[in-house]
Write an enzyme that holds these catalytic residues in place. Structure first.
Site, PDB file in Angstrom:
ATOM      1  N   ASP A 111       0.595  -1.556  -0.371  1.00 29.73           N
ATOM      2  CA  ASP A 111      -0.033  -0.047  -0.156  1.00 29.73           C
ATOM      3  C   ASP A 111       0.378   1.445  -0.064  1.00 29.73           C
ATOM      4  OD1 ASP A 111      -2.781  -1.091  -0.366  1.00 29.73           O
ATOM      5  OD2 ASP A 111      -2.223  -2.187   2.406  1.00 29.73           O
ATOM      6  N   ASP A 169      -6.795  -3.898  -5.950  1.00 24.14           N
ATOM      7  CA  ASP A 169      -6.137  -2.339  -5.780  1.00 24.14           C
ATOM      8  C   ASP A 169      -4.951  -2.277  -5.550  1.00 24.14           C
ATOM      9  OD1 ASP A 169      -8.604  -3.958  -3.694  1.00 24.14           O
ATOM     10  OD2 ASP A 169      -8.373  -2.224  -2.395  1.00 24.14           O
TER      11      ASP A 169
HETATM   12  N1  GLY Z   1      -7.342  -1.159  -0.362  1.00 24.11           N
HETATM   13  C1  GLY Z   1      -7.805  -0.940   0.490  1.00 24.11           C
HETATM   14  C2  GLY Z   1      -9.371  -0.709   0.593  1.00 24.11           C
HETATM   15  O1  GLY Z   1     -10.006  -0.787  -0.567  1.00 24.11           O
HETATM   16  O2  GLY Z   1     -10.172  -1.114   1.259  1.00 24.11           O
END
Ligand code: GLY
Length: 382
Positions: A111, A169
């Site tokens: 992330d 994501d």
């Molecule tokens: N990247 C985590 C979410 O979208 O919840």
């Protein structure tokens, strides 16, 4: 002749009156957002943490630099600074950007784009100061340690449940890698981003360009072995934020590479989303929830989608601009945009964080606000 000049003068006067009225209305609107965010900023002042959402007890949920949402507060304040020109927001933006500094060394998460690029990326774009750029390069270095040449992907999570999980994501974290290659002249970051985007395009999407949330890869063969959900309703359903991440991700991949297949993917994802939106253009949390219309909206998915559509329309046609405008209009209505002093200072109401985990359902989320502000800035600069 005199009559003609008189008519032209009146027309010019009328047009300039209208445009200055429009300008005032927009500025007043940014001031309102600013007022609301000041409440949030003041109430959550903390040396290391930022507000992610509200807990079921009505308290702030504050998170430190290791949380995937840590970069959104700094990022939102940068956008507010750009929208309002208020130097106070620049100060707050810097303060909150610095809170994510230590994330640059993390190799335990994919992330880093969210955490570092949303804060430091906006800091560098806005100020041009190299100290911000250097943090982004270090974070990119950390992120590429998670790339594996066999699977040709960046690993999303380290939980034991899967061999090599990759979630949609992850497309969002590629923007930082494209940046790192441009800034350093070293293609290694961009090459990894492209490999990841290609493998994701090959395995994450269904015929209609809706996407699986998670694909697990075999680490020996590099083949996809499982396609499923984690935050959506079912393995074969379309989790709304996942569709938005995909749309945003392939739009930015096209921006950075000019590879037509990314644009084609973005257009098809956009068309899937648009043909599944309800009348007010704000998606339900999962497009396949049988309880629709009696289930939750996800304003965060809508904000990400709107921001991506503004960009996509620049590469394609006005249709996507019109749709982005419709989403923003709806998000800016009383139904979704909180009245000043309510919602504990967050801008948008009605987002869903993780429905299957019964977490953050119908709550405000800092990333909904971030992408909403980004969309407003893209709208302004269009
Ligand atoms: N990247 C985590 C979410 O979208 O919840």
């Amino acid at each position: 002749m005199i009559k003609a000049i008189f008519i032209i003068l009146i027309a010019v006067l009328f047009a300039s009156c209208n445009s200055s009225k429009e300008k005032n209305t927009t500025e007043n609107f940014y001031d309102k957002l600013s007022e609301q965010m000041s409440i949030l900023e003041k109430k959550t002042a903390n040396p290391t943490k930022v507000p992610r959402t509200i807990t079921p007890d009505g308290e702030y949920r504050l998170v430190g630099y290791t949380d995937w949402t840590s970069g959104f507060s700094g990022g939102s304040y940068w956008y507010l600074y750009e929208l309002t020109g208020d130097e106070n927001w620049k100060e707050k933006a810097i303060e909150n950007t610095l809170k994510t500094d230590s994330a640059k060394y993390m190799t335990s998460t994919h992330d880093l784009g969210f955490m570092v690029y949303c804060s430091y990326g906006n800091a560098y774009r806005t100020t041009g100061e190299n100290k911000y750029r250097d943090v982004i390069i270090q974070a990119s270095e950390s992120l590429i340690t998670r790339f594996d040449p066999v699977t040709e992907c960046i690993r999303s999570w380290d939980f034991n449940k899967w061999q090599y999980p990759v979630i949609i994501d992850n497309m969002m974290n590629l923007e930082m890698l494209f940046f790192a290659s441009k800034e350093t002249g070293d293609p290694k970051y961009k090459d990894i981003a492209i490999k990841h985007a290609n493998k994701t395009l090959a395995n994450h999407f269904r015929e209609d360009m809706s996407s699986y949330h998670l694909v697990d890869y075999d680490t020996i063969t590099g083949q996809a072995i499982k396609k499923q959900t984690h935050q959506g309703l079912r393995d074969d359903s379309s989790w709304a934020r996942g569709q938005a991440w995909g749309l945003y991700g392939y739009t930015l991949c096209y921006r950075e590479t000019k590879d037509q297949k990314y644009l084609d993917a973005a257009v098809k994802i956009a068309d899937y989303i648009l043909s599944n939106l309800p009348e007010d253009r704000i998606s339900y949390w999962d497009y396949n929830d049988p309880k629709i219309p009696n289930t939750y909206r996800d304003a965060s998915a809508a904000a990400v989608t709107a921001s991506a559509l503004y960009e996509l329309s620049k590469y394609t046609n006005d249709k996507y601009f019109v749709q982005a405008e419709a989403i923003i209009k709806s998000l800016s209505s009383d139904k979704y945009l909180a009245a000043i002093g309510t919602n504990k200072g967050f801008l948008l109401k009605h987002s869903v964080g993780n429905y299957p985990a019964n977490s953050e359902i119908d709550f405000p989320l800092n990333y909904a606000d971030y992408y909403y502000l980004e969309a407003l800035k893209r709208k302004r600069d269009y």
